[in-house]
Design an enzyme around this catalytic site. Structure first.
Site, PDB file in Angstrom:
ATOM      1  N   LYS A   1      13.266  -3.892 -15.446  1.00 16.03           N
ATOM      2  CA  LYS A   1      12.323  -4.711 -16.119  1.00 16.03           C
ATOM      3  C   LYS A   1      13.029  -5.591 -16.783  1.00 16.03           C
ATOM      4  O   LYS A   1      12.662  -7.103 -17.069  1.00 16.03           O
ATOM      5  CB  LYS A   1      11.257  -4.091 -16.813  1.00 16.03           C
ATOM      6  CG  LYS A   1      10.354  -3.253 -15.912  1.00 16.03           C
ATOM      7  CD  LYS A   1       9.293  -4.002 -15.011  1.00 16.03           C
ATOM      8  CE  LYS A   1       8.323  -3.176 -14.377  1.00 16.03           C
ATOM      9  NZ  LYS A   1       7.444  -4.030 -13.552  1.00 16.03           N
TER      10      LYS A   1
ATOM     11  N   THR B   1       7.604  -3.209 -19.489  1.00 18.48           N
ATOM     12  CA  THR B   1       7.545  -1.856 -19.911  1.00 18.48           C
ATOM     13  C   THR B   1       8.108  -1.584 -21.433  1.00 18.48           C
ATOM     14  O   THR B   1       9.192  -2.313 -21.837  1.00 18.48           O
ATOM     15  CB  THR B   1       8.187  -0.693 -19.214  1.00 18.48           C
ATOM     16  OG1 THR B   1       8.183   0.496 -19.671  1.00 18.48           O
ATOM     17  CG2 THR B   1       9.533  -1.343 -18.774  1.00 18.48           C
TER      18      THR B   1
ATOM     19  N   PHE C   1       2.608  -6.840 -10.693  1.00 17.95           N
ATOM     20  CA  PHE C   1       2.705  -5.560 -10.999  1.00 17.95           C
ATOM     21  C   PHE C   1       3.364  -4.567  -9.887  1.00 17.95           C
ATOM     22  O   PHE C   1       3.844  -3.411 -10.402  1.00 17.95           O
ATOM     23  CB  PHE C   1       1.170  -5.099 -10.884  1.00 17.95           C
ATOM     24  CG  PHE C   1       0.448  -5.842 -11.997  1.00 17.95           C
ATOM     25  CD1 PHE C   1       0.330  -5.313 -13.353  1.00 17.95           C
ATOM     26  CD2 PHE C   1      -0.481  -6.932 -11.665  1.00 17.95           C
ATOM     27  CE1 PHE C   1      -0.610  -5.638 -14.149  1.00 17.95           C
ATOM     28  CE2 PHE C   1      -1.436  -7.618 -12.551  1.00 17.95           C
ATOM     29  CZ  PHE C   1      -1.483  -6.759 -13.816  1.00 17.95           C
ATOM     30  N   ALA C   2       3.707  -5.140  -8.964  1.00 14.50           N
ATOM     31  CA  ALA C   2       4.489  -4.287  -7.786  1.00 14.50           C
ATOM     32  C   ALA C   2       5.747  -3.805  -8.034  1.00 14.50           C
ATOM     33  O   ALA C   2       6.458  -4.811  -8.774  1.00 14.50           O
ATOM     34  CB  ALA C   2       4.422  -4.839  -6.619  1.00 14.50           C
TER      35      ALA C   2
ATOM     36  N   TYR D   1      14.559   2.281 -14.669  1.00 14.30           N
ATOM     37  CA  TYR D   1      13.529   1.634 -14.647  1.00 14.30           C
ATOM     38  C   TYR D   1      13.507   0.512 -15.413  1.00 14.30           C
ATOM     39  O   TYR D   1      13.002  -0.618 -15.344  1.00 14.30           O
ATOM     40  CB  TYR D   1      12.256   2.372 -14.805  1.00 14.30           C
ATOM     41  CG  TYR D   1      11.014   1.954 -14.879  1.00 14.30           C
ATOM     42  CD1 TYR D   1      10.346   1.021 -14.136  1.00 14.30           C
ATOM     43  CD2 TYR D   1      10.188   2.457 -15.993  1.00 14.30           C
ATOM     44  CE1 TYR D   1       9.356   0.435 -14.248  1.00 14.30           C
ATOM     45  CE2 TYR D   1       9.224   1.693 -16.310  1.00 14.30           C
ATOM     46  CZ  TYR D   1       8.550   0.835 -15.625  1.00 14.30           C
ATOM     47  OH  TYR D   1       7.260   0.066 -15.714  1.00 14.30           O
TER      48      TYR D   1
ATOM     49  N   ARG E   1      11.868  17.922 -21.853  1.00 16.44           N
ATOM     50  CA  ARG E   1      12.694  17.057 -20.923  1.00 16.44           C
ATOM     51  C   ARG E   1      13.751  16.353 -21.480  1.00 16.44           C
ATOM     52  O   ARG E   1      13.544  15.854 -22.691  1.00 16.44           O
ATOM     53  CB  ARG E   1      11.551  16.066 -20.243  1.00 16.44           C
ATOM     54  CG  ARG E   1      10.334  16.919 -19.310  1.00 16.44           C
ATOM     55  CD  ARG E   1       9.431  15.979 -18.627  1.00 16.44           C
ATOM     56  NE  ARG E   1       8.730  15.171 -19.667  1.00 16.44           N
ATOM     57  CZ  ARG E   1       7.732  14.439 -19.676  1.00 16.44           C
ATOM     58  NH1 ARG E   1       7.255  14.086 -18.096  1.00 16.44           N
ATOM     59  NH2 ARG E   1       7.078  13.825 -20.507  1.00 16.44           N
TER      60      ARG E   1
ATOM     61  N   LEU F   1       0.738  -1.154   0.062  1.00 14.88           N
ATOM     62  CA  LEU F   1       0.022   0.211   0.040  1.00 14.88           C
ATOM     63  C   LEU F   1       0.843   1.256  -0.068  1.00 14.88           C
ATOM     64  O   LEU F   1       0.375   2.324   0.261  1.00 14.88           O
ATOM     65  CB  LEU F   1      -1.089   0.238   1.248  1.00 14.88           C
ATOM     66  CG  LEU F   1      -2.261  -1.107   1.131  1.00 14.88           C
ATOM     67  CD1 LEU F   1      -2.827  -1.057   2.487  1.00 14.88           C
ATOM     68  CD2 LEU F   1      -2.827  -1.101   0.108  1.00 14.88           C
TER      69      LEU F   1
ATOM     70  N   GLY G   1      15.654  13.184 -22.973  1.00 12.60           N
ATOM     71  CA  GLY G   1      15.381  11.957 -23.074  1.00 12.60           C
ATOM     72  C   GLY G   1      14.007  11.553 -23.647  1.00 12.60           C
ATOM     73  O   GLY G   1      13.757  10.339 -23.909  1.00 12.60           O
TER      74      GLY G   1
END
Length: 326
Positions: free
Chosen positions: A145, A117, A73-74, A141, A279, A33, A281
């Site tokens: 993955k 992703t 998914f976490a 990130y 931004r 949570l 990238g």
């Protein structure tokens, strides 16, 4: 079939839980949570509050519920944050995912669905991007993955478990008026635009208008969260035939200006927007090709229109202007 869903209190995870329950699966949700919401979890799903950093907690859930499959998914999922705090992603995302995979293997779980992703592709060589595109993660990130995909590759190669890696861009929309997108902080374009429409923000920034696109603003592929849930369930059922990797998208992109103009039409509200600096990238255009999953599993988006995606999100935001805190 019993399904363990990690991150099942989050935006995409909770939608998948609702659709799994609707399809007749038994579901247990494991979520700390930190980003999810207890109110988003389907009442028919068992809920365990716990962290994937604690292997003992995962083992306890495995032993108590004996899942046949895991949907994972976490995760920490903010590309920009991962550029500023790379070890939060390269360490925690990987370590927690590895804890889950090791526990699943130890408890003879045969099927594993990874929420991956399209950030695996950084700046792609061709658009639309299909699953055979060269892997060149665009951030820590994306790298985290990819590492998990490689771990799962070896689980499959060693005949330990079958897996599906589902790579997608911009999840959007709401499953229904009581199940929507609520992040703190909010970083996704569509909910930010709708917060402006609700008067919760004075306006929004368009990060650059000199890209090589029809109107100069970045183009992205938006996919309705219910279509993502459908793809996850189809992939789960198909794992009896072997592991698979798919890109998920509508196959067409919408610019930042198109999103804003569509939101103005849907909401009937003025949505002030100003242009600011690019931004770092941000590629010009990112659109996913989903030809493989369309051909293999018969999947096709049922809510491809940008107007529909924004309308469903708007219904949720109107009913829950302060998110699940309402």
């Amino acid at each position: 079939m019993n399904i363990l869903v990690t991150g099942g209190a989050g935006y995409i995870g909770s939608t998948c839980v609702h659709q799994l329950v609707k399809a007749g699966y038994d579901v247990v949700v494991l979520d700390n949570l930190s980003q999810g919401h207890r109110a988003a979890v389907h009442p028919a799903a068992a809920f365990v509050r716990g962290d994937l950093d604690d292997r003992a907690t995962i083992d306890d859930v495995m032993q108590a519920h004996r899942p046949d499959a895991v949907m994972h998914f976490a995760s920490h999922t903010l590309v920009g944050e991962s550029m500023e705090e790379p070890f939060l992603y390269l360490d925690r995302n990987v370590r927690c995912g590895l804890n889950l995979i090791r526990s699943a293997a130890a408890h003879n779980v045969e099927r594993f669905i990874l929420s991956s992703t399209a950030n695996l592709f950084g700046t792609p060589e061709q658009v639309p991007i299909d699953a055979s595109e060269r892997i060149d993660p665009g951030s820590p990130y994306g790298e985290s993955k990819f590492i998990l995909e490689r771990i799962l590759h070896w689980m499959d190669a060693l005949d330990t478990m079958r897996f599906a890696a589902l790579r997608y861009f911009n999840a959007a929309g709401a499953a229904h008026e009581d199940l929507g997108e609520d992040h703190d902080p909010e970083t996704h374009l569509i909910p930010i635009v709708l917060e402006v429409a609700l008067g919760q923000r004075d306006g929004l920034s368009i990060f650059g208008d000199d890209y090589d696109t029809p109107d100069g603003t970045c183009v992205r592929d938006y996919i309705h969260v219910l279509d993502l849930a459908d793809a996850h369930i189809r992939a789960l059922e198909a794992l009896g035939d072997g592991s698979c990797t798919y890109n998920l998208g509508n196959g067409r992109g919408y610019s930042v200006r198109e999103v804003i103009e569509t939101a103005r039409a849907v909401t009937g509200r003025d949505i002030p927007a100003t242009v600011s600096d690019r931004r770092p990238g941000d590629p010009d255009t990112l659109i996913a090709s989903s030809d493989e999953i369309r051909d293999d599993l018969g999947w096709a988006p049922q809510y491809p229109a940008l107007e529909t995606i924004i309308e469903t999100a708007w219904q949720w935001h109107q009913k829950h202007p302060h998110g699940y805190d309402d």
